[in-house]
Design an enzyme around this catalytic site. Structure first.
Site, PDB file in Angstrom:
ATOM      1  N   ASP A  70       0.731  -1.221  -0.099  1.00 20.48           N
ATOM      2  CA  ASP A  70      -0.160  -0.159  -0.088  1.00 20.48           C
ATOM      3  C   ASP A  70       0.716   1.411  -0.045  1.00 20.48           C
ATOM      4  OD1 ASP A  70      -2.731   1.054   0.575  1.00 20.48           O
ATOM      5  OD2 ASP A  70      -1.951   2.314   1.634  1.00 20.48           O
ATOM      6  N   ILE A  71       0.680   2.242  -1.010  1.00 20.91           N
ATOM      7  CA  ILE A  71       1.410   3.290  -1.126  1.00 20.91           C
ATOM      8  C   ILE A  71       1.386   4.145   0.045  1.00 20.91           C
ATOM      9  CG2 ILE A  71       2.019   5.477  -2.441  1.00 20.91           C
ATOM     10  CD1 ILE A  71       0.970   3.768  -4.991  1.00 20.91           C
ATOM     11  N   GLU A 109      -4.997   2.350  -4.240  1.00 18.63           N
ATOM     12  CA  GLU A 109      -3.375   2.423  -4.146  1.00 18.63           C
ATOM     13  C   GLU A 109      -2.779   1.002  -3.718  1.00 18.63           C
ATOM     14  OE1 GLU A 109      -4.512   4.288  -0.250  1.00 18.63           O
ATOM     15  OE2 GLU A 109      -5.258   3.854  -2.399  1.00 18.63           O
TER      16      GLU A 109
END
Length: 425
Positions: free
Chosen positions: A301-302, A344
């Protein structure tokens, strides 16, 4: 040098090599025939059949049609040895050996004609088309080393990347090491026939949809039907014109890419989508349970992605997603399966990998991401980090439980300060 000129040179070089190989094959056949004249041996009888079968399929490819016709007669004459070799002792071997000797004399005459030809006739008209930048990566599986090498060189002229395998065992090893766009498979090989590859591909969920074209010297309806029902995309009978074979390869790869793009790829990043990943996860788990091998999963996950969208707009956010996907694809292993899971979030499935190993793989990727600009505009350059959670499959664990554990580990990484990888305990 133009493509036509390069192909002409390859044809000439290939034919020259083949003529040398033809002389060797004739000498070997003469020796085998002499041994059979002294005493019957089923293995030697099969050697004659296999040699003739190989010549039948390859000689016309190099313009030696008469050699192919003679080899076809030999194949028919000795076909019984491939079906019931032990029956040779009960057959009229004297007559078979005599007829074979006559065919070998004809082969030697054709060899002399070919060797003494000063100017070889080559094909002038080639099917011209605009090649795509990367036509694809092929694995060519054939126990005829000369024909295999010739075809590999021809495909390389058209821009393909080509790997070669001389038997099923070598092909299996290469398939685990490198992804391919298409397999070209010779059906009649020794010791394992091409049918073993169908079984192998069907049982491996990561390879069962890999495009495959069969090359065979047998014009047999049962073989064709069996191969097509087993999953072959096409069946090409030797001898063949290379231009036709290349056109078939090009079309199969193009169709496969279009289908994959529509059904299984994320439209923004080009990596696999959630639908495909969920399907492959179930298949991979079945495979791991059956073979008692480890398998791990990573959620990625960014970090602070919402701030990028809020500050710079969704177009910049999309560029960041595309940039990260590209880095992930370039730095993960060939056996790892990458997908965009939503927003994301990305997910990576790692077959034959324990949790600690998976953690090292993702940490190495994170180190690359930290050091690179993932996207840039005229005004801004974007550098990011991500948080990741790892889960290793345990006995009795469902696929949903495995996903949940990886997701929990990822959120734990967020809580501990982001920019790190945590393996679920």
């Amino acid at each position: 040098m133009s493509k036509s000129e390069r192909i002409k040179k390859l044809v000439e070089a290939g034919r020259s090599k083949y003529i040398v190989e033809l002389d060797r094959q004739i000498t070997t056949l003469e020796g085998t025939l002499a041994s059979l004249g002294q005493s019957y041996d089923s293995g030697r009888a099969q050697d004659i059949y296999r040699s003739a079968h190989r010549l039948k399929g390859s000689a016309p490819t190099f313009g030696l049609n008469r050699v192919g016709e003679i080899a076809e007669h030999l194949t028919e004459l000795w076909e019984w040895s491939n079906q019931s070799p032990e029956s040779g002792a009960d057959r009229a071997l004297t007559s078979i050996l005599s007829e074979t000797h006559t065919h070998l004399i004809r082969l030697k005459i054709e060899y002399e004609i070919a060797r003494n030809q000063a100017d070889l006739t080559v094909r002038e008209s080639l099917w011209e088309r605009e090649s795509i930048a990367k036509p694809g990566r092929l694995l060519l599986i054939d126990d005829d080393s000369l024909l295999r090498s010739y075809l590999a060189e021809q495909f390389q002229v058209y821009g393909y990347e080509v790997d070669e395998a001389e038997d099923v065992a070598e092909a299996k090893r290469k398939l685990y090491d490198q992804p391919y766009d298409l397999l070209l498979l010779d059906l009649m090989m020794y010791p394992q026939s091409g049918y073993e590859m169908f079984k192998f591909l069907k049982e491996d969920p990561t390879m069962r949809w890999l495009p495959l074209i069969v090359l065979s010297g047998r014009e047999d309806l049962k073989d064709k039907v069996r191969c097509l029902r087993s999953g072959a995309d096409d069946y090409v009978t030797k001898p063949f014109q290379f231009e036709e074979l290349e056109a078939r390869v090009y079309n199969v790869i193009s169709r496969a890419r279009q289908f994959e793009s529509m059904a299984f790829r994320d439209g923004l990043t080009g990596v696999f989508n959630r639908r495909y990943f969920d399907h492959q996860l179930l298949l991979e788990l079945e495979w791991s349970i059956r073979d008692d091998e480890a398998i791990s999963l990573a959620f990625i996950d960014i970090d602070n992605f919402k701030a990028i969208n809020d500050s710079y707009g969704h177009q910049s956010g999309d560029m960041v997603l595309q940039g990260l996907a590209k880095i992930l694809q370039s730095n993960l292993r060939p056996t790892d399966l990458l997908a965009r899971y939503g927003g994301e979030e990305f997910v990576v499935l790692m077959p034959r990998t324990e949790g600690d190993q998976a953690k090292l793989v993702i940490e190495r990727v994170l180190s690359v991401v930290r050091s690179e600009t993932v996207a840039s505009t005229t005004e801004n350059q974007f550098r990011i980090t991500f948080s990741s959670g790892i889960a290793e499959w345990r006995l009795g664990m469902s696929h949903a439980e495995m996903l949940r554990r990886a997701d929990e580990a990822m959120y734990q990484a967020k809580l501990e300060g982001r920019n790190r990888v945590i393996c679920h305990s």
